[in-house]
Every structure is written in structure tokens, then in C-alpha cells.
Motif scaffolding. Structure first.
Motif, mmCIF file in Angstrom:
data_model
loop_
_atom_site.group_PDB
_atom_site.id
_atom_site.type_symbol
_atom_site.label_atom_id
_atom_site.label_comp_id
_atom_site.label_asym_id
_atom_site.label_seq_id
_atom_site.Cartn_x
_atom_site.Cartn_y
_atom_site.Cartn_z
ATOM 1 N N THR A 1 1.227 -2.520 -12.202
ATOM 2 C CA THR A 1 1.219 -1.938 -13.561
ATOM 3 C C THR A 1 0.014 -0.893 -13.547
ATOM 4 O O THR A 1 -0.063 0.063 -13.979
ATOM 5 C CB THR A 1 0.990 -2.944 -14.693
ATOM 6 N N ASP A 2 -1.155 -1.408 -12.846
ATOM 7 C CA ASP A 2 -2.381 -0.568 -12.972
ATOM 8 C C ASP A 2 -2.088 0.558 -11.823
ATOM 9 O O ASP A 2 -2.567 1.741 -12.080
ATOM 10 C CB ASP A 2 -3.562 -1.492 -12.312
ATOM 11 N N ASP A 3 -1.374 0.198 -11.010
ATOM 12 C CA ASP A 3 -1.173 1.498 -9.947
ATOM 13 C C ASP A 3 -0.327 2.463 -10.662
ATOM 14 O O ASP A 3 -0.756 3.663 -10.481
ATOM 15 C CB ASP A 3 -0.375 0.956 -8.783
ATOM 16 N N PHE A 4 0.720 1.964 -11.518
ATOM 17 C CA PHE A 4 1.634 2.882 -12.099
ATOM 18 C C PHE A 4 0.596 3.716 -13.097
ATOM 19 O O PHE A 4 0.887 4.859 -13.527
ATOM 20 C CB PHE A 4 2.760 2.140 -12.745
ATOM 21 N N LYS B 1 0.814 -1.222 -0.036
ATOM 22 C CA LYS B 1 -0.042 0.044 0.011
ATOM 23 C C LYS B 1 0.867 1.230 -0.093
ATOM 24 O O LYS B 1 1.749 1.220 0.861
ATOM 25 C CB LYS B 1 -0.857 -0.031 1.244
ATOM 26 N N HIS B 2 0.761 2.225 -0.892
ATOM 27 C CA HIS B 2 1.513 3.218 -1.004
ATOM 28 C C HIS B 2 1.185 4.216 -0.198
ATOM 29 O O HIS B 2 -0.043 4.552 0.140
ATOM 30 C CB HIS B 2 1.513 4.024 -2.565
ATOM 31 N N PHE C 1 6.048 6.055 -5.659
ATOM 32 C CA PHE C 1 6.178 4.922 -6.182
ATOM 33 C C PHE C 1 7.345 4.396 -6.778
ATOM 34 O O PHE C 1 7.682 3.317 -6.804
ATOM 35 C CB PHE C 1 4.920 4.935 -7.506
ATOM 36 N N SER C 2 8.313 5.254 -7.341
ATOM 37 C CA SER C 2 9.406 4.933 -7.838
ATOM 38 C C SER C 2 10.355 4.433 -6.919
ATOM 39 O O SER C 2 11.195 3.461 -6.999
ATOM 40 C CB SER C 2 10.105 6.111 -8.781
#
Length: 676
Positions: free
Chosen positions: A295-298, A234-235, A243-244
Motif C-alpha cells: 500500500t505504501d509503495d502504491f 522489489k519493483h 506495479f500494476s
């Protein structure tokens, strides 16, 4: 619960009955009843209790007592329980013996051996039953103490025994309690797989025990392990920078847990290569799902942060480089392909965004054409929008280094960039067609002019001439749009003028008409409307080929009463006039179509009225004045003359007196009206 215990004889069964019948079952507060009977050599016991726990306790106590009774019978009754003293004496007398020796009885050994074998068998049966009655409690104790190996062995042993009595109602409660304890045992063995801090040795030990119980649990265990160990992080915030920084730690944790998974769910622990393959497939699916979530989050971060083309390209390069490096550690999961998919999908999304934005701007520009200076200015603005979007798309592609590393995407992107102009022109055509369905009449003139410009020159300027098939298709499409817009305009304006003329004819009392001194007001109204339409058209399209000045006389005569038959014969040799004919992109074609519709309405209205001689002369004056003005707005003057003659003939046929006005008088009235 019913239990039947076989004895060697009825006497032994009665001894057992008398021994245990003295032990009365306590009744107060226990809610249990027990009944013991003897039938032949069978000792039958019947229990009724509200709780299985009480029933098990009572049965266990009675079985222990019966074991003791059986051992006592074996010790004290001996073989004489089956053979009486007289039988022994008679049998022993038949045996030869010496005078000084003791009696030798061959029959003595056989009854003793059979008796001992039967009693041993009974004792073993009672021991097994005692084991079964005590099994639920033993399983519960061992599970609580963590002695899972012994618990598994006891359950497997009991399960094989219970299968022999699966149809016996007496063991139903035992089976149910064992199943409850079995579920508890399985839950305890599966519990470490759902904890993310379990040691690898404990997991191997548990999975081996579970394989003993059920070989098909490897898939569910693998799913539990993966869900507890490999999860999506969880970000802290939904920013590209956060995220990076987290993606590297996430991928490292995935690598460690995959190694542990392979050790736990190895073929040597599962005792099945097929089960190991299924577990590995679960691993691949789960990790792929995690990567899809990442991928979806990004993708969501890229969308929500509203990045510019430069920022988006940099972010995609970063994602591609990190997943490409991780792919060297996890070659089975095809991370390189997944990173390429994300880069390509985001590039396509940006392409679609640029394309969609272009389409919206094109629609806005087309709808503003009514307020534009000219269709040419709108056409220039549209071409500028298309060129700017094409430049933006080309620049975006050259910003990212990752695009050039994806070979299959190079060709695909090139095709996408080339088709942008064609898609834009197609969208313009389709939007114009859609607009025609609900367009305001004021928009039809400039819209038709814009379509005419595109069909003649702009399509060639916008699209490469190499693709002649596409160019010709689009030219035809815009030409059809222009014709459809003009035809719709002619119908709308023509119907408006036709309604004015129709109402003027139907409202007048032609039988009581006075002698005509000039044209009716509708004539001036109609001619002014045609002039107005001609001026509007001249702003957007070419004038077309106008006819020369007419030399036709203004007088219209009916010489004989047989004029109807003569008129019908003339119609046979006259070409049919198409009222709703195709409209060309010229001013004269538009006005000519409107005039034909209006005069046709006048003809139909005249056929519904009856005229006096003055009424007929008024129609003659009106037609002469209309012809005097409108001939210059018709492509073919003969069409107007034919319809005018037909109107006058129809009025004459419906007149009470067919007396026409002289041509000289009509010319004076036309000059006096000053309609020019």
C-alpha cells in the motif's frame, strides 16, 4: 574436575587404585594433571586440564578401565572379599547338618547377593558417566550425519541425567559442551524455515523435533517461515504500469504460502492449540505488514508520478478491483477493508492537496491587494479561486467508480466537500490576522477594506445562509479584523505625526521667541499629512459623516489668574476623551483618531517647556491654524476644541507673561497663511 566413586569396602577401593595407578597420565604436550587417592571406601580422582577436550578424553579412558576393574573384582574376589574363612567356618559350625551331607551355608548367599548388587550399581553409574562424557562427541557426529531424531533423543536423555548433577562442579564442562551442540542442533532444525525452497514434509519433521526440545519456539519458527516465503517484491522501476503488472503475481504467491503455512503449523504438529493460534496470529500480522508495504509503495507511486485527477481515479479503481477479488481467497485478512482504506486515504490526500493549493493562492492574492486596482477586484478574484476549487473537488469525486461502492465514505466526502468553502473563509480570516502582526502600513488600508467587504456582503455570498451560526461567526471575525487593522493604522500614522509635533515643540527656544507673524512650518506639515491620509482612505472605504462648518471663534483668552482652578472644575463636568478609541471603517474615523493622538503629544510636550508672552502667542496662532484646517477631518469638533483649549491653558500656566493675541489679529494671520 573432581570425581568420587564409592566401593563396597576400602579393600576394593585400594584394589582399584593399584590397578589404575600404574597407568600414568602422559604429560608431554597434553597440559593435564591427574591425582588418585583413597579415603575409606571412596576412590577420589582429581583432574586439571587447560582444554575440556583433553579432560574428557582422560576421564573417558579412566572410567573404561575402572569398569573393567569392577568386573574383575566381581568375578574373582566373590563374597570372600567381605567374609574371611574363619567367619565362614564359625558360622557354618552353627548350622545343623546330617553326617553324610555337605555343609549348608545360609550366610553364604546373602553376602554374594549384596556384593553383586553393589557392583552392578557401580557399573551402571560408571556406564552413565561414560555416556555423559561421550555425549558431546556423539551429538556432533549425529548432527553432521543428519540423524536429528537420535540426536534429539540423546539430548533429552542426557538432560534428565545432568539435572541430577546440576550442582556438581565435575559436570560443568560437559554441560557447556552439550549446550553448544544443542544450539547447533536447534540451528540445523531451524535452517529449513529460513529457506524459501524447503519441502513441506521436511518442515513438518523439523518442527516436530523442535517441539520436543522447546514448545515455545513456534512463534520464532513461524516468523522465520514468513520472512523467507512471504516477502515484498522489489519493483524494477517506480512506475504505475510496472506495479500494476506485478501486484497479481504477488497476491497469488501470498495465497500459496499461506496454505503451506497452515499445513506446517497445524495443531497436530505443534501439540498445542494455543501455539497454533499464536502462529496464525503471526501469519496475519506478517501478511498485513506486507500489504501495508504494498500500500505504501502504491501510495508513493501515486505521489511521485504526479498524476492528474483522471489518472488517479483510474489507478484507484484498478487497485480496489484487484484486492476485492483477492479478498474472496483470503477472507481472514480483510483485504476489502484494506483496499477501501487506501482508496479513501488517497481521496483525502487529493482533497487536502486541492485545499492546500487553494489556501496558497488565497494568501498570494491577499498579499497582492496593495497593488490591486481596488479591494473589490481582490475580493472577486478570491471568490473565483474558491469556486474553481469547489468545482475541481466535485469533478474528482465523480470520476472514480470505487468511491460510490464505499458507502461510509459517501457521507464523509460530502461533508468534506461542503466544508471547503468554510475552511477557505476561515483561512482568509486567520491569514489576515497573522498579516496584521507584521504588515507594512501601506497594506493596512486595503486589508481593512477587504475585511469590511467580507463582513458586510461576501460571507453571505460564499456560504449557504442555512448555516447562520457559521455566517455570523465569520462576519464578526472579519469585522474585528477590520477594526484591528484600522486601529493599527491610526496608531502608526498618529505616532508618526505625534513625533513630528513633539520634536518641533522641544526644539524651539520659547523664552526667546519673536513676535509671531504666522504659523510654524510644522503646522503645514501636519495638515498636509492629514490630507494625504484622507485621500488614501477614500480609495478603500466610505467617507463617513463629516461635521458641518464650525462657527467657533479663533481667539483664546485667559481672563484671570485663577484659570487653573476653573479649568480643573470644568474637567469634572466634561466627558473623558478616549485617545485610542475604537476606529470605524470610515475615512473620518481614521483621520479623527490620528489628530487626537498628535494633539495629545503636543499637550504633553507643552507641559515640559516654559514660555514667554511671544511664545504663548505662537502656540495660540498654531492652534488656531490647526483648528481652521482640521475641524473638517474630525468626527466630533468638540474633542479637538477641548484638547486645543487644554494645550493653550497649559502653555499659559507655564508662561512668564500671560498675554494672549487678539482674535482679529489671529484671523488675519490665518488668512494670510493660506492653509486651506
Amino acid at each position: 574436575m573432581n570425581v568420587e566413586i564409592p566401593f563396597e569396602s576400602e579393600r576394593h577401593a585400594e584394589i582399584a587404585l593399584n590397578s589404575v595407578i600404574q597407568d600414568e597420565e602422559p604429560r608431554a604436550g597434553t597440559h593435564i594433571e591427574r591425582k588418585i587417592t583413597v579415603e575409606g571406601n571412596l576412590l577420589k580422582i582429581h583432574w586439571e586440564a587447560e582444554q575440556a577436550r583433553i579432560l574428557r578424553t582422560s576421564a573417558q579412558s579412566l572410567l573404561q578401565l575402572l569398569i573393567l576393574v569392577t568386573q574383575t573384582i566381581e568375578q574373582f574376589d566373590g563374597w570372600t572379599s567381605r567374609t574371611s574363612r574363619s567367619q565362614w567356618t564359625s558360622s557354618s559350625l552353627k548350622c545343623p547338618r546330617s553326617p553324610n551331607s555337605r555343609p549348608v551355608s545360609i550366610l553364604k548367599l546373602k553376602p554374594c547377593r549384596a556384593e553383586v548388587a553393589n557392583l552392578v550399581e557401580q557399573q551402571e553409574t560408571l556406564t552413565k558417566m561414560q555416556f555423559l562424557f561421550e555425549l558431546p562427541a556423539e551429538l556432533k557426529r549425529k548432527i553432521k550425519e543428519g540423524d536429528f531424531e537420535s540426536a534429539v533423543d540423546d539430548y533429552i536423555k542426557a538432560n534428565s541425567v545432568l539435572k541430577n548433577y546440576d550442582n556438581h562442579p565435575s559436570f560443568k564442562s560437559i554441560q557447556e559442551e552439550c549446550e553448544l551442540e544443542y544450539k547447533e542442533l536447534v540451528a540445523k532444525l531451524e535452517e529449513p524455515f529460513s529457506e524459501n525452497d524447503s519441502e513441506e514434509e521436511l518442515l513438518i519433521r523439523c518442527i516436530r523435533l523442535l517441539v520436543k526440545l522447546d514448545e515455545d519456539r513456534s512463534s520464532s519458527l513461524a516468523d522465520g517461515f514468513l520472512k523467507s516465503r512471504i516477502t515484498k517484491v522489489k519493483h524494477r522501476d517506480n512506475t504505475l504500469k510496472s506495479f500494476s503488472s506485478e501486484i497479481s503475481a504477488i497476491l497469488a504467491d501470498i495465497c500459496v504460502n499461506i496454505t503451506s503455512f497452515k499445513n506446517v503449523f497445524h495443531e497436530r504438529n505443534l501439540n498445542s492449540s494455543l501455539a497454533a493460534q499464536h502462529a496464525y496470529q503471526s501469519l496475519k500480522r506478517h501478511v498485513n505488514d506486507i500489504l501495508e508495504e504494498l500500500t505504501d509503495d502504491f501510495s508513493e507511486i501515486l505521489v511521485t508520478n504526479d498524476l492528474s485527477d483522471d489518472q488517479l481515479s483510474t489507478s484507484l479503481d484498478l487497485w480496489y478491483s484487484k484486492l476485492s477479488a483477492t479478498a474472496q481467497i483470503l477472507p481472514e485478512l480483510n483485504l476489502t477493508g484494506r483496499s477501501e482504506e487506501l482508496v479513501v486515504s488517497q481521496a483525502k490526500i487529493r482533497h487536502d492537496s486541492i485545499r492546500k493549493t487553494l489556501f496558497m493562492k488565497l494568501e498570494e492574492e491577499i498579499l497582492k491587494i496593495e497593488k490591486s486596482e481596488s479591494p473589490g477586484a481582490t475580493n472577486a478574484a478570491i471568490l473565483t479561486l474558491i469556486r474553481d476549487s469547489q468545482h475541481q473537488l466535485d469533478k474528482f469525486f465523480t470520476m472514480s467508480k470505487s468511491y460510490s461502492q464505499i458507502e461510509y465514505f459517501l457521507v464523509e466526502w460530502s461533508d468534506m466537500a461542503k466544508t471547503l468553502k468554510i475552511d477557505a473563509v476561515d483561512h482568509i480570516a486567520s491569514f489576515c490576522k497573522k498579516t496584521l502582526e507584521t504588515a507594512h502600513p501601506a497594506l493596512l488600508f486595503p486589508l481593512s477594506a477587504l475585511a469590511s467587504i467580507w463582513s458586510e456582503t461576501t460571507v453571505d455570498q460564499c456560504i449557504e445562509r442555512k448555516d447562520r451560526q457559521t455566517v455570523n461567526r465569520l462576519k464578526i471575525s472579519f469585522s474585528q479584523i477590520c477594526s484591528a487593522a484600522l486601529k493599527e493604522l491610526v496608531i502608526i500614522r498618529g505616532c508618526h505625526c505625534a513625533e513630528l509635533i513633539y520634536r518641533s515643540v522641544m526644539a524651539k527656544d520659547w523664552l526667546n521667541a519673536s513676535e509671531p507673524r504666522g504659523p510654524r512650518p510644522i503646522v503645514k506639515t501636519f495638515t498636509d499629512e492629514i490630507r494625504k491620509i484622507d485621500e488614501e482612505c477614500s480609495k478603500f472605504m466610505r467617507p463617513g459623516v463629516r461635521p458641518a462648518k464650525s462657527t467657533r471663534s479663533g481667539s483664546m483668552r485667559i481672563d484671570t489668574l485663577s484659570q487653573r482652578s476653573t479649568l480643573n472644575i470644568q474637567r469634572l463636568f466634561t466627558d473623558k476623551i478616549e485617545i485610542y478609541d475604537t476606529v470605524q471603517s470610515t475615512t473620518i474615523s481614521v483621520t479623527s483618531g490620528i489628530i487626537k493622538i498628535a494633539l495629545k503629544a503636543m499637550l504633553e510636550s507643552v507641559r515640559l517647556k516654559t514660555f514667554s508672552s511671544y511664545g504663548l502667542q505662537q502656540i495660540q496662532v498654531d492652534l488656531s491654524c490647526l483648528h481652521h484646517i482640521l475641524w473638517r477631518y474630525c468626527e466630533d469638533e468638540s474633542h479637538m476644541s477641548t484638547i486645543s483649549d487644554e494645550i493653550l491653558q497649559s502653555a499659559a500656566l507655564r508662561a512668564l507673561e500671560r498675554e494672549l493675541m487678539e482674535a482679529d489679529v489671529i484671523e488675519l494671520i490665518v488668512e494670510k497663511a493660506q492653509l486651506a
